[in-house]
Design a protein around this motif. Structure first.
Motif, mmCIF file in Angstrom:
data_model
loop_
_atom_site.group_PDB
_atom_site.id
_atom_site.type_symbol
_atom_site.label_atom_id
_atom_site.label_comp_id
_atom_site.label_asym_id
_atom_site.label_seq_id
_atom_site.Cartn_x
_atom_site.Cartn_y
_atom_site.Cartn_z
ATOM 1 N N ARG A 118 0.835 -1.191 0.000
ATOM 2 C CA ARG A 118 0.000 0.000 0.000
ATOM 3 C C ARG A 118 0.873 1.246 0.000
ATOM 4 O O ARG A 118 1.872 1.324 0.707
ATOM 5 N N SER A 130 -6.361 8.129 1.368
ATOM 6 C CA SER A 130 -6.452 7.640 -0.007
ATOM 7 C C SER A 130 -5.171 6.890 -0.342
ATOM 8 O O SER A 130 -4.076 7.395 -0.087
ATOM 9 N N LEU A 133 -3.507 0.356 -3.631
ATOM 10 C CA LEU A 133 -3.346 -0.949 -2.983
ATOM 11 C C LEU A 133 -3.053 -2.000 -4.034
ATOM 12 O O LEU A 133 -3.764 -2.108 -5.038
ATOM 13 N N HIS A 146 -15.527 -2.732 9.355
ATOM 14 C CA HIS A 146 -15.033 -1.375 9.241
ATOM 15 C C HIS A 146 -15.585 -0.511 10.370
ATOM 16 O O HIS A 146 -16.776 -0.547 10.660
ATOM 17 N N GLU A 150 -15.222 2.164 3.906
ATOM 18 C CA GLU A 150 -14.119 1.772 3.035
ATOM 19 C C GLU A 150 -14.626 1.799 1.598
ATOM 20 O O GLU A 150 -15.607 1.152 1.263
ATOM 21 N N THR A 152 -13.460 1.047 -2.329
ATOM 22 C CA THR A 152 -12.472 0.395 -3.175
ATOM 23 C C THR A 152 -12.892 0.550 -4.629
ATOM 24 O O THR A 152 -14.020 0.216 -4.998
ATOM 25 N N ILE A 154 -11.636 -0.773 -8.261
ATOM 26 C CA ILE A 154 -10.723 -1.707 -8.921
ATOM 27 C C ILE A 154 -10.159 -1.052 -10.168
ATOM 28 O O ILE A 154 -10.908 -0.570 -11.026
ATOM 29 N N TYR A 166 -15.150 -8.943 -8.192
ATOM 30 C CA TYR A 166 -15.141 -7.554 -8.617
ATOM 31 C C TYR A 166 -14.133 -7.370 -9.746
ATOM 32 O O TYR A 166 -13.064 -7.986 -9.737
ATOM 33 N N PRO A 182 -11.318 -10.144 1.424
ATOM 34 C CA PRO A 182 -10.899 -9.974 0.029
ATOM 35 C C PRO A 182 -9.697 -10.866 -0.303
ATOM 36 O O PRO A 182 -8.743 -10.964 0.475
ATOM 37 N N CYS A 190 -5.834 -1.474 -6.809
ATOM 38 C CA CYS A 190 -7.044 -0.751 -6.418
ATOM 39 C C CYS A 190 -6.710 0.639 -5.875
ATOM 40 O O CYS A 190 -5.642 0.850 -5.296
ATOM 41 N N THR A 192 -8.068 2.961 -2.941
ATOM 42 C CA THR A 192 -8.881 2.782 -1.741
ATOM 43 C C THR A 192 -8.979 4.085 -0.962
ATOM 44 O O THR A 192 -8.079 4.931 -1.009
#
Length: 216
Positions: A118, A130, A133, A146, A150, A152, A154, A166, A182, A190, A192
């Motif tokens: 990350r 931000s 990932l 969470h 969150e 995400t 893709i 996804y 995940p 991704c 995120t």
């Protein structure tokens, strides 16, 4: 096929400039990747423009508007077209073209934890984080929920959780009502956005919960 999209309400707030930077970036990137949302966004934007320019104004507002328009039409215009050079991100021996809204951001260094890497984007967003990932092939993020939300988006590859698979362009928003694990067979990249720490539910990963606020 993209199955998960931002709501019309979120796109409307994006048009009005009412969203945090990271969330606006994610919506702009999704719109670039999703033909259906791009068309919907154009309609919403045109409607908002029509409502704005046709709204009744009092004399003072009218004078201010006319003055602003005079300033605009007197600006020096350039007809030189500068070609956009897409930003390419390299990972897993692949070259991925990033959406323009994401490519414009400054990215920090990557931190690695097993098969998960990350890097945070250098944005001053208060509690929001931000990130870009990258999960390597066969990688998995332990089951978690969470404490905030969150998001995400893709960008490349695929991943799956208890709700399904996804694909690039999917815009997934989760909160404390969701638990998921995940994982990716072939790897994924991704964008995120989170506003608080994840809460891990099982195994040794639960040891991270006490310091989750420091590392999210």
């Amino acid at each position: 096929m993209i199955k998960y999209h931002p709501s019309k309400q979120l796109m409307q707030k994006h048009i009005m400039g009412e969203l945090p930077v990271g969330l606006s970036v994610a919506i702009a990137a999704h719109i670039e990747l999703c033909d259906a949302c791009s068309k919907e966004f154009d309609l919403l934007e045109a409607k908002q423009a029509n409502e704005t320019f046709n709204a009744s104004v009092d004399d003072s507002d009218s004078h201010e508007f006319e003055s602003m328009m005079d300033d605009i039409v007197q600006l020096t215009m350039f007809d030189e077209v500068v070609a956009h050079e897409p930003e390419v991100f390299e990972y897993q021996d692949k070259r991925v073209r990033l959406p323009r809204a994401i490519a414009a951001l400054k990215l920090g260094s990557f931190m690695n934890a097993g098969k998960v890497s990350r890097a945070r984007f250098e944005l001053d967003e208060g509690p929001l984080r931000s990130s870009l990932l990258h999960i390597k092939p066969g990688g998995e993020i332990p089951e978690h929920t969470h404490t905030g939300f969150e998001l995400t988006l893709i960008l490349d590859g695929t991943f799956e959780d208890e709700s399904g698979q996804y694909v690039p362009g999917d815009f997934i928003m989760l909160d404390g009502r969701h638990n998921h694990t995940p994982k990716t067979k072939d790897g994924c990249l991704c964008f995120t956005l989170v506003d608080n720490a994840l809460h891990f539910n099982k195994g040794l990963s639960k040891l991270l919960n006490p310091i989750g606020k420091l590392i999210y």
